[in-house]
Design a protein around this motif. Structure first.
Motif, PDB file in Angstrom:
ATOM      1  N   SER A 214       0.844  -1.191   0.000  1.00 18.07           N
ATOM      2  CA  SER A 214       0.000   0.000   0.000  1.00 18.07           C
ATOM      3  C   SER A 214       0.881   1.242   0.000  1.00 18.07           C
ATOM      4  CB  SER A 214      -0.884  -0.011   1.251  1.00 18.07           C
ATOM      5  OG  SER A 214      -1.641   1.163   1.352  1.00 18.07           O
ATOM      6  N   ALA A 215       0.419   2.312  -0.639  1.00 17.05           N
ATOM      7  CA  ALA A 215       1.180   3.569  -0.642  1.00 17.05           C
ATOM      8  C   ALA A 215       1.445   4.020   0.786  1.00 17.05           C
ATOM      9  CB  ALA A 215       0.390   4.644  -1.384  1.00 17.05           C
ATOM     10  N   GLY A 216       2.707   4.324   1.076  1.00 15.12           N
ATOM     11  CA  GLY A 216       3.066   4.797   2.406  1.00 15.12           C
ATOM     12  C   GLY A 216       3.197   3.712   3.452  1.00 15.12           C
ATOM     13  N   GLN A 217       3.128   2.451   3.060  1.00 14.33           N
ATOM     14  CA  GLN A 217       3.225   1.374   4.051  1.00 14.33           C
ATOM     15  C   GLN A 217       4.586   1.390   4.731  1.00 14.33           C
ATOM     16  OE1 GLN A 217       1.004  -2.175   3.416  1.00 14.33           O
ATOM     17  NE2 GLN A 217       2.756  -3.496   3.783  1.00 14.33           N
ATOM     18  N   GLY A 218       4.573   1.255   6.049  1.00 13.69           N
ATOM     19  CA  GLY A 218       5.809   1.286   6.823  1.00 13.69           C
ATOM     20  C   GLY A 218       6.260   2.679   7.208  1.00 13.69           C
ATOM     21  N   VAL A 219       5.439   3.694   6.909  1.00 11.62           N
ATOM     22  CA  VAL A 219       5.809   5.080   7.200  1.00 11.62           C
ATOM     23  C   VAL A 219       4.945   5.634   8.331  1.00 11.62           C
ATOM     24  CG1 VAL A 219       5.943   7.439   6.302  1.00 11.62           C
ATOM     25  CG2 VAL A 219       6.568   5.508   4.837  1.00 11.62           C
ATOM     26  N   ILE A 220       5.583   6.294   9.271  1.00 13.80           N
ATOM     27  CA  ILE A 220       4.888   7.000  10.341  1.00 13.80           C
ATOM     28  C   ILE A 220       4.835   8.480   9.973  1.00 13.80           C
ATOM     29  CG2 ILE A 220       4.931   7.665  12.767  1.00 13.80           C
ATOM     30  CD1 ILE A 220       4.267   4.717  12.256  1.00 13.80           C
ATOM     31  N   ALA A 221       3.626   9.033   9.969  1.00 14.83           N
ATOM     32  CA  ALA A 221       3.410  10.434   9.597  1.00 14.83           C
ATOM     33  C   ALA A 221       3.035  11.255  10.822  1.00 14.83           C
ATOM     34  CB  ALA A 221       2.303  10.529   8.555  1.00 14.83           C
ATOM     35  N   LEU A 222       3.566  12.467  10.883  1.00 14.56           N
ATOM     36  CA  LEU A 222       3.255  13.392  11.976  1.00 14.56           C
ATOM     37  C   LEU A 222       2.497  14.581  11.407  1.00 14.56           C
ATOM     38  CD1 LEU A 222       5.808  11.704  12.900  1.00 14.56           C
ATOM     39  CD2 LEU A 222       6.199  13.523  14.539  1.00 14.56           C
ATOM     40  N   GLN A 223       1.339  14.843  11.977  1.00 13.91           N
ATOM     41  CA  GLN A 223       0.431  15.862  11.471  1.00 13.91           C
ATOM     42  C   GLN A 223       0.251  16.969  12.507  1.00 13.91           C
ATOM     43  OE1 GLN A 223      -3.759  14.661  11.177  1.00 13.91           O
ATOM     44  NE2 GLN A 223      -3.784  15.417   9.076  1.00 13.91           N
ATOM     45  N   CYS A 224       0.171  18.220  12.035  1.00 14.83           N
ATOM     46  CA  CYS A 224      -0.041  19.345  12.943  1.00 14.83           C
ATOM     47  C   CYS A 224      -0.946  20.371  12.268  1.00 14.83           C
ATOM     48  CB  CYS A 224       1.291  19.983  13.334  1.00 14.83           C
ATOM     49  SG  CYS A 224       2.141  20.808  11.967  1.00 14.83           S
ATOM     50  N   LYS A 225      -1.235  21.465  12.978  1.00 16.90           N
ATOM     51  CA  LYS A 225      -2.013  22.528  12.367  1.00 16.90           C
ATOM     52  C   LYS A 225      -1.129  23.288  11.383  1.00 16.90           C
ATOM     53  CE  LYS A 225      -5.282  24.741  14.072  1.00 16.90           C
ATOM     54  NZ  LYS A 225      -6.113  25.769  14.723  1.00 16.90           N
ATOM     55  N   SER A 226      -1.691  23.674  10.255  1.00 13.11           N
ATOM     56  CA  SER A 226      -0.902  24.315   9.202  1.00 13.11           C
ATOM     57  C   SER A 226      -0.403  25.701   9.601  1.00 13.11           C
ATOM     58  CB  SER A 226      -1.725  24.411   7.912  1.00 13.11           C
ATOM     59  OG  SER A 226      -2.930  25.111   8.129  1.00 13.11           O
ATOM     60  N   ASP A 227      -1.007  26.307  10.615  1.00 12.45           N
ATOM     61  CA  ASP A 227      -0.576  27.649  11.021  1.00 12.45           C
ATOM     62  C   ASP A 227       0.247  27.641  12.308  1.00 12.45           C
ATOM     63  OD1 ASP A 227      -2.530  26.978  12.832  1.00 12.45           O
ATOM     64  OD2 ASP A 227      -3.761  28.785  12.544  1.00 12.45           O
ATOM     65  N   ASP A 228       0.636  26.452  12.765  1.00 16.74           N
ATOM     66  CA  ASP A 228       1.423  26.346  14.003  1.00 16.74           C
ATOM     67  C   ASP A 228       2.911  26.326  13.639  1.00 16.74           C
ATOM     68  OD1 ASP A 228       2.616  25.684  16.441  1.00 16.74           O
ATOM     69  OD2 ASP A 228       0.909  24.453  17.051  1.00 16.74           O
ATOM     70  N   GLU A 229       3.504  27.505  13.556  1.00 18.99           N
ATOM     71  CA  GLU A 229       4.897  27.623  13.097  1.00 18.99           C
ATOM     72  C   GLU A 229       5.874  26.947  14.041  1.00 18.99           C
ATOM     73  OE1 GLU A 229       5.711  28.679  10.158  1.00 18.99           O
ATOM     74  OE2 GLU A 229       3.585  29.084   9.755  1.00 18.99           O
ATOM     75  N   TYR A 230       5.617  27.029  15.348  1.00 17.37           N
ATOM     76  CA  TYR A 230       6.537  26.423  16.318  1.00 17.37           C
ATOM     77  C   TYR A 230       6.596  24.904  16.139  1.00 17.37           C
ATOM     78  CZ  TYR A 230       8.477  24.596  20.605  1.00 17.37           C
ATOM     79  OH  TYR A 230       9.239  23.900  21.503  1.00 17.37           O
ATOM     80  N   ILE A 231       5.425  24.265  16.065  1.00 19.31           N
ATOM     81  CA  ILE A 231       5.393  22.818  15.916  1.00 19.31           C
ATOM     82  C   ILE A 231       5.931  22.401  14.547  1.00 19.31           C
ATOM     83  CG2 ILE A 231       3.888  20.796  15.783  1.00 19.31           C
ATOM     84  CD1 ILE A 231       4.367  21.761  18.615  1.00 19.31           C
ATOM     85  N   LYS A 232       5.652  23.176  13.515  1.00 17.98           N
ATOM     86  CA  LYS A 232       6.187  22.854  12.187  1.00 17.98           C
ATOM     87  C   LYS A 232       7.714  22.858  12.204  1.00 17.98           C
ATOM     88  CE  LYS A 232       3.826  25.781   9.536  1.00 17.98           C
ATOM     89  NZ  LYS A 232       3.305  26.418   8.295  1.00 17.98           N
ATOM     90  N   ASN A 233       8.303  23.790  12.928  1.00 20.47           N
ATOM     91  CA  ASN A 233       9.763  23.836  13.038  1.00 20.47           C
ATOM     92  C   ASN A 233      10.297  22.648  13.824  1.00 20.47           C
ATOM     93  OD1 ASN A 233      10.205  26.173  11.522  1.00 20.47           O
ATOM     94  ND2 ASN A 233       9.789  27.509  13.279  1.00 20.47           N
ATOM     95  N   VAL A 234       9.546  22.219  14.843  1.00 18.02           N
ATOM     96  CA  VAL A 234       9.933  21.023  15.607  1.00 18.02           C
ATOM     97  C   VAL A 234       9.956  19.811  14.679  1.00 18.02           C
ATOM     98  CG1 VAL A 234       9.175  19.397  17.390  1.00 18.02           C
ATOM     99  CG2 VAL A 234       9.107  21.852  17.849  1.00 18.02           C
ATOM    100  N   LEU A 235       8.928  19.663  13.869  1.00 23.69           N
ATOM    101  CA  LEU A 235       8.805  18.491  13.007  1.00 23.69           C
ATOM    102  C   LEU A 235       9.839  18.480  11.884  1.00 23.69           C
ATOM    103  CD1 LEU A 235       4.922  18.077  12.778  1.00 23.69           C
ATOM    104  CD2 LEU A 235       6.541  16.994  14.340  1.00 23.69           C
TER     105      LEU A 235
END
Length: 324
Positions: A214-235
């Motif tokens: 399956s597409a993306g099998q074996g991948v862990i994805a991390l999702q956040c709010k698109s306007d959360d600059e601090y968390i986006k920088n962490v990720l």
């Protein structure tokens, strides 16, 4: 709700991020390369690493018991996971949602961003059978347990003399059903088996040429709010660029096809230096027709490659993979 369905909505260390974890065992498996990185949060005086954060999450997770005796109820919870996770992420009750990417819809929810992927685990499929019998040696009419149309149709193409039956429940529940002689063999993802340290049960590992995952099998994805600059920088600090490119290509196949949970489609990419090769496989609704495409491009054009493969499969199938 997260505590009930297999995730977390907690704040283990004062001032730290709050996260929702779908599958903590799979998640921790992919963290070896980032566990010692410093986690610098301006709201906390403590000096912590990412490992400190996730180990605390694992301790919290281990406190919760699940109704494995009733897998159908557990399944219904997991089917609601995406919707509930997006809601509490949008409401800022958590800062990061952690998903098994292959279970996520291909279209992003407005206001959310899935742009961080941990280094890919093994994307292959495995066979678990009684007495470690190989797939080619299974007796005629053996019952094979699988949870997806894709796997069923792929395996039928190889051995139409076997019986394929839907199986539900977590991995332990499925293995118990095998031991109870309800099934003769199971087909599961290698990443899930590895994460639960159940490798001793594996009878055979299928190559990505034998069974396209399956597409993306074996991948862990991390999702956040698109306007959360601090968390986006962490990720950004833990995003794996190679996996990111693979995901771009594979997920674009799904976006073009606009499939649903009944769409039997596989997509897998292989990166070699600056070149990416993508294979896609699609089946008609009844599984009787198979459509296949393979192509390569410079890794800079991974996203475009996925679109091309998706359009090729869509054209070949003439819409036979979707309900009218």
């Amino acid at each position: 709700y997260f505590q009930q369905v297999g995730g977390i909505d907690c704040n283990p260390v004062s001032g730290e991020i709050t996260y929702g974890l779908e599958r903590i065992a799979m998640f921790v498996l992919g963290l070896d390369n980032v566990m010692d990185l410093p986690f610098n949060n301006p709201n906390s005086e403590k000096s912590l690493t990412y490992g400190d954060i996730f180990r605390q999450a694992e301790r919290e997770y281990s406190r919760w018991n699940f109704d494995v005796a009733n897998p159908e109820v557990l399944l219904s919870h997991f089917q609601d996971y995406e919707k509930e996770c997006k809601r509490i992420l949008s409401e800022k009750k958590i800062d990061i949602a952690v998903h098994a990417l292959k279970d996520m819809p291909s279209d992003e929810t407005e206001g959310l961003l899935t742009n961080c992927f941990l280094e890919r685990n093994d994307p292959r499929e495995v066979l678990i059978s009684k007495n470690k019998i190989k797939f080619k040696d299974l007796k005629k009419n053996s019952i094979i347990g699988t949870s997806s149309f894709r796997r069923e149709f792929q395996l039928k193409n190889k051995r139409s003399d076997l019986n394929y039956k839907l199986i539900r429940g977590n991995v332990d529940t499925r293995i118990n059903k095998l031991n109870q002689n309800l099934y003769d063999a199971l087909v599961l993802s290698c990443a899930g088996i590895n994460s639960l340290n159940l490798n001793e049960h594996i009878s055979e590992i299928f190559s990505i040429d034998e069974i396209i995952p399956s597409a993306g099998q074996g991948v862990i994805a991390l999702q956040c709010k698109s306007d959360d600059e601090y968390i986006k920088n962490v990720l950004k600090k833990i995003n794996d660029e190679k996996t990111f490119k693979s995901v771009q290509a594979e997920r674009n196949v799904l976006k073009v096809l606009e499939g649903d949970c009944e769409t039997a489609v596989g997509a897998i990419s292989v990166i070699n230096n600056e070149n990416i090769t993508l294979k896609g496989e699609l089946f008609s609704l009844d599984g009787k027709e198979r459509f296949y495409c393979k192509s390569s491009k410079d890794i800079k054009h991974a996203a475009e490659l996925g679109i091309e493969i998706g359009e090729n499969l869509k054209k070949q199938s003439m819409g036979s993979y979707k309900k009218k």
